[in-house]
Structure formats: structure tokens, C-alpha cells
Design a protein around this motif. Structure first.
Motif, PDB file in Angstrom:
ATOM      1  N   MET A 131       0.841  -1.178   0.000  1.00 34.12           N
ATOM      2  CA  MET A 131       0.000   0.000   0.000  1.00 34.12           C
ATOM      3  C   MET A 131       0.887   1.243   0.000  1.00 34.12           C
ATOM      4  O   MET A 131       1.787   1.381   0.809  1.00 34.12           O
ATOM      5  CB  MET A 131      -0.909  -0.012   1.231  1.00 34.12           C
ATOM      6  N   LYS A 132       0.595   2.148  -0.901  1.00 33.12           N
ATOM      7  CA  LYS A 132       1.349   3.394  -0.991  1.00 33.12           C
ATOM      8  C   LYS A 132       0.931   4.320   0.153  1.00 33.12           C
ATOM      9  O   LYS A 132      -0.258   4.558   0.357  1.00 33.12           O
ATOM     10  CB  LYS A 132       1.071   4.057  -2.332  1.00 33.12           C
ATOM     11  N   PRO A 133       1.889   4.854   0.920  1.00 34.27           N
ATOM     12  CA  PRO A 133       1.544   5.808   1.987  1.00 34.27           C
ATOM     13  C   PRO A 133       0.782   7.003   1.413  1.00 34.27           C
ATOM     14  O   PRO A 133       1.152   7.554   0.383  1.00 34.27           O
ATOM     15  CB  PRO A 133       2.901   6.234   2.536  1.00 34.27           C
ATOM     16  N   THR A 134      -0.302   7.368   2.107  1.00 31.37           N
ATOM     17  CA  THR A 134      -1.203   8.398   1.614  1.00 31.37           C
ATOM     18  C   THR A 134      -1.642   9.319   2.744  1.00 31.37           C
ATOM     19  O   THR A 134      -1.824   8.872   3.872  1.00 31.37           O
ATOM     20  CB  THR A 134      -2.468   7.731   1.015  1.00 31.37           C
ATOM     21  N   VAL A 135      -1.832  10.587   2.418  1.00 31.31           N
ATOM     22  CA  VAL A 135      -2.493  11.511   3.339  1.00 31.31           C
ATOM     23  C   VAL A 135      -3.978  11.450   3.007  1.00 31.31           C
ATOM     24  O   VAL A 135      -4.388  11.744   1.889  1.00 31.31           O
ATOM     25  CB  VAL A 135      -1.961  12.950   3.193  1.00 31.31           C
ATOM     26  N   VAL A 136      -4.783  11.040   3.982  1.00 33.17           N
ATOM     27  CA  VAL A 136      -6.225  10.895   3.806  1.00 33.17           C
ATOM     28  C   VAL A 136      -6.933  12.232   3.992  1.00 33.17           C
ATOM     29  O   VAL A 136      -7.868  12.563   3.265  1.00 33.17           O
ATOM     30  CB  VAL A 136      -6.790   9.848   4.792  1.00 33.17           C
ATOM     31  N   ALA A 137      -6.485  12.994   5.000  1.00 32.42           N
ATOM     32  CA  ALA A 137      -7.128  14.274   5.308  1.00 32.42           C
ATOM     33  C   ALA A 137      -6.159  15.144   6.090  1.00 32.42           C
ATOM     34  O   ALA A 137      -5.223  14.647   6.728  1.00 32.42           O
ATOM     35  CB  ALA A 137      -8.401  14.053   6.121  1.00 32.42           C
ATOM     36  N   VAL A 138      -6.398  16.443   6.016  1.00 30.29           N
ATOM     37  CA  VAL A 138      -5.672  17.396   6.852  1.00 30.29           C
ATOM     38  C   VAL A 138      -6.707  18.235   7.591  1.00 30.29           C
ATOM     39  O   VAL A 138      -7.760  18.557   7.046  1.00 30.29           O
ATOM     40  CB  VAL A 138      -4.702  18.279   6.040  1.00 30.29           C
ATOM     41  N   SER A 139      -6.402  18.565   8.845  1.00 28.62           N
ATOM     42  CA  SER A 139      -7.383  19.233   9.704  1.00 28.62           C
ATOM     43  C   SER A 139      -6.681  20.243  10.599  1.00 28.62           C
ATOM     44  O   SER A 139      -5.537  20.046  10.995  1.00 28.62           O
ATOM     45  CB  SER A 139      -8.094  18.201  10.582  1.00 28.62           C
ATOM     46  N   SER A 140      -7.391  21.315  10.932  1.00 23.90           N
ATOM     47  CA  SER A 140      -6.862  22.283  11.885  1.00 23.90           C
ATOM     48  C   SER A 140      -8.008  23.083  12.486  1.00 23.90           C
ATOM     49  O   SER A 140      -9.109  23.126  11.926  1.00 23.90           O
ATOM     50  CB  SER A 140      -5.854  23.227  11.224  1.00 23.90           C
ATOM     51  N   SER A 141      -7.703  23.694  13.628  1.00 24.59           N
ATOM     52  CA  SER A 141      -8.683  24.535  14.295  1.00 24.59           C
ATOM     53  C   SER A 141      -7.957  25.617  15.075  1.00 24.59           C
ATOM     54  O   SER A 141      -6.994  25.319  15.784  1.00 24.59           O
ATOM     55  CB  SER A 141      -9.546  23.712  15.248  1.00 24.59           C
ATOM     56  N   PRO A 142      -8.419  26.854  14.997  1.00 19.53           N
ATOM     57  CA  PRO A 142      -7.796  27.916  15.787  1.00 19.53           C
ATOM     58  C   PRO A 142      -8.188  27.853  17.266  1.00 19.53           C
ATOM     59  O   PRO A 142      -7.590  28.516  18.096  1.00 19.53           O
ATOM     60  CB  PRO A 142      -8.312  29.191  15.133  1.00 19.53           C
ATOM     61  N   SER A 143      -9.189  27.023  17.587  1.00 21.26           N
ATOM     62  CA  SER A 143      -9.683  26.897  18.959  1.00 21.26           C
ATOM     63  C   SER A 143      -9.243  25.580  19.572  1.00 21.26           C
ATOM     64  O   SER A 143      -8.994  24.605  18.867  1.00 21.26           O
ATOM     65  CB  SER A 143     -11.213  26.948  18.973  1.00 21.26           C
ATOM     66  N   HIS A 144      -9.194  25.555  20.893  1.00 24.10           N
ATOM     67  CA  HIS A 144      -8.893  24.313  21.610  1.00 24.10           C
ATOM     68  C   HIS A 144     -10.161  23.475  21.686  1.00 24.10           C
ATOM     69  O   HIS A 144     -10.852  23.456  22.703  1.00 24.10           O
ATOM     70  CB  HIS A 144      -8.349  24.617  23.011  1.00 24.10           C
ATOM     71  N   THR A 145     -10.463  22.806  20.594  1.00 24.41           N
ATOM     72  CA  THR A 145     -11.618  21.919  20.527  1.00 24.41           C
ATOM     73  C   THR A 145     -11.116  20.495  20.372  1.00 24.41           C
ATOM     74  O   THR A 145      -9.992  20.274  19.905  1.00 24.41           O
ATOM     75  CB  THR A 145     -12.521  22.287  19.333  1.00 24.41           C
ATOM     76  N   PHE A 146     -11.934  19.540  20.745  1.00 24.89           N
ATOM     77  CA  PHE A 146     -11.509  18.142  20.649  1.00 24.89           C
ATOM     78  C   PHE A 146     -11.306  17.742  19.198  1.00 24.89           C
ATOM     79  O   PHE A 146     -10.309  17.133  18.842  1.00 24.89           O
ATOM     80  CB  PHE A 146     -12.535  17.221  21.326  1.00 24.89           C
ATOM     81  N   SER A 147     -12.268  18.081  18.350  1.00 27.01           N
ATOM     82  CA  SER A 147     -12.188  17.751  16.931  1.00 27.01           C
ATOM     83  C   SER A 147     -11.701  18.954  16.139  1.00 27.01           C
ATOM     84  O   SER A 147     -11.853  20.093  16.565  1.00 27.01           O
ATOM     85  CB  SER A 147     -13.560  17.315  16.411  1.00 27.01           C
ATOM     86  N   LYS A 148     -11.122  18.671  14.969  1.00 29.57           N
ATOM     87  CA  LYS A 148     -10.645  19.726  14.087  1.00 29.57           C
ATOM     88  C   LYS A 148     -11.293  19.521  12.719  1.00 29.57           C
ATOM     89  O   LYS A 148     -11.257  18.419  12.178  1.00 29.57           O
ATOM     90  CB  LYS A 148      -9.126  19.668  13.954  1.00 29.57           C
ATOM     91  N   PRO A 149     -11.890  20.579  12.150  1.00 29.26           N
ATOM     92  CA  PRO A 149     -12.499  20.425  10.831  1.00 29.26           C
ATOM     93  C   PRO A 149     -11.446  20.157   9.757  1.00 29.26           C
ATOM     94  O   PRO A 149     -10.328  20.680   9.821  1.00 29.26           O
ATOM     95  CB  PRO A 149     -13.204  21.759  10.583  1.00 29.26           C
ATOM     96  N   ASN A 150     -11.834  19.330   8.795  1.00 33.73           N
ATOM     97  CA  ASN A 150     -10.958  19.059   7.654  1.00 33.73           C
ATOM     98  C   ASN A 150     -10.782  20.331   6.843  1.00 33.73           C
ATOM     99  O   ASN A 150     -11.683  21.163   6.760  1.00 33.73           O
ATOM    100  CB  ASN A 150     -11.535  17.953   6.778  1.00 33.73           C
ATOM    101  N   GLN A 151      -9.609  20.465   6.254  1.00 27.85           N
ATOM    102  CA  GLN A 151      -9.251  21.636   5.456  1.00 27.85           C
ATOM    103  C   GLN A 151      -8.808  21.174   4.069  1.00 27.85           C
ATOM    104  O   GLN A 151      -8.370  20.035   3.910  1.00 27.85           O
ATOM    105  CB  GLN A 151      -8.109  22.409   6.135  1.00 27.85           C
ATOM    106  N   PRO A 152      -8.877  22.053   3.084  1.00 30.32           N
ATOM    107  CA  PRO A 152      -8.377  21.665   1.761  1.00 30.32           C
ATOM    108  C   PRO A 152      -6.853  21.532   1.740  1.00 30.32           C
ATOM    109  O   PRO A 152      -6.295  20.783   0.934  1.00 30.32           O
ATOM    110  CB  PRO A 152      -8.841  22.791   0.843  1.00 30.32           C
TER     111      PRO A 152
END
Length: 115
Positions: A1-22
Motif C-alpha cells: 500500500m502506498k503511503p497516503t495523506v487521507v485528510a488534513v485538519s486544523s482549528s484555531p480553537s482548543h476543541t476536541f475535533s478539528k475540521p478538515n481543510q483543503p
């Protein structure tokens, strides 16, 4: 299996989850531009409370898609970014990588495993 980036995420706030970004912009010695955990010194709330002057060795958080697949098999639905990671990978044995491992992500990004 070729190593892949599935998603990238970030948030300016200290939240548990981070929204996906382009896309993300990584800054050497800082982390993910605009992310709550970016910085030279620790940003995780617990660590800031203990000693805010300590170096931030967790500037970019990586997590493997295979974990989400395992959780799905057990009846849990977890999507990239929901556990606070910045980069979700597939085919990269993150848990087996020793501290100091250098990872190349795409043509420009180089990160070092610190924890």
C-alpha cells in the motif's frame, strides 16, 4: 500500500475535533499555521498548566486511518479530524516509528517524530 495523506485538519480553537481543510501550511519550529497547538512552547492546556515554558514537541499531530478502521469494526464511527489530529495517514506505520524518524509528506513537507 502506498503511503497516503487521507485528510488534513486544523482549528484555531482548543476543541476536541478539528475540521478538515483543503490544505495546511506547516511552519518549521511552529507547527500548523493557525492551529491552536502551533507554537514554540507547549499549547496543550494540561501541559500549559504544568509549565507553559516547556518546548512544544507536538506541533503537528498525525494519526493513522487504520485506527478509525479498527474502531469502525467495533461499531464506532470516527472520521479524520475528530480525534484532534492535523494529518490523517493511510499506509504509514505511525505507531512503529521510533522517535527521531523523518517523514516526508508530499514534495515539500518534512516532519520529525518527537513523541
Amino acid at each position: 500500500m502506498k503511503p497516503t495523506v487521507v485528510a488534513v485538519s486544523s482549528s484555531p480553537s482548543h476543541t476536541f475535533s478539528k475540521p478538515n481543510q483543503p490544505a495546511l501550511r506547516l511552519i518549521a519550529g511552529i507547527g500548523v499555521e493557525g492551529d491552536a497547538h502551533a507554537g514554540v512552547t507547549v499549547k496543550h492546556r494540561y501541559l500549559v498548566g504544568k509549565d507553559a515554558s516547556k518546548p512544544n514537541i507536538r506541533q503537528v499531530h498525525l494519526m493513522h486511518q487504520e485506527l478509525f478502521d479498527e474502531l469502525s469494526e467495533k461499531g464506532f464511527t470516527v472520521e479524520p479530524g475528530q480525534l484532534g489530529e492535523n494529518i490523517t495517514t493511510l499506509g504509514v506505520p505511525l505507531l512503529d516509528l521510533p522517535t527521531g524518524t523523518i517523514l516526508r509528506i508530499g514534495d515539500e513537507v518534512v516532519v520529525q517524530v518527537t513523541a
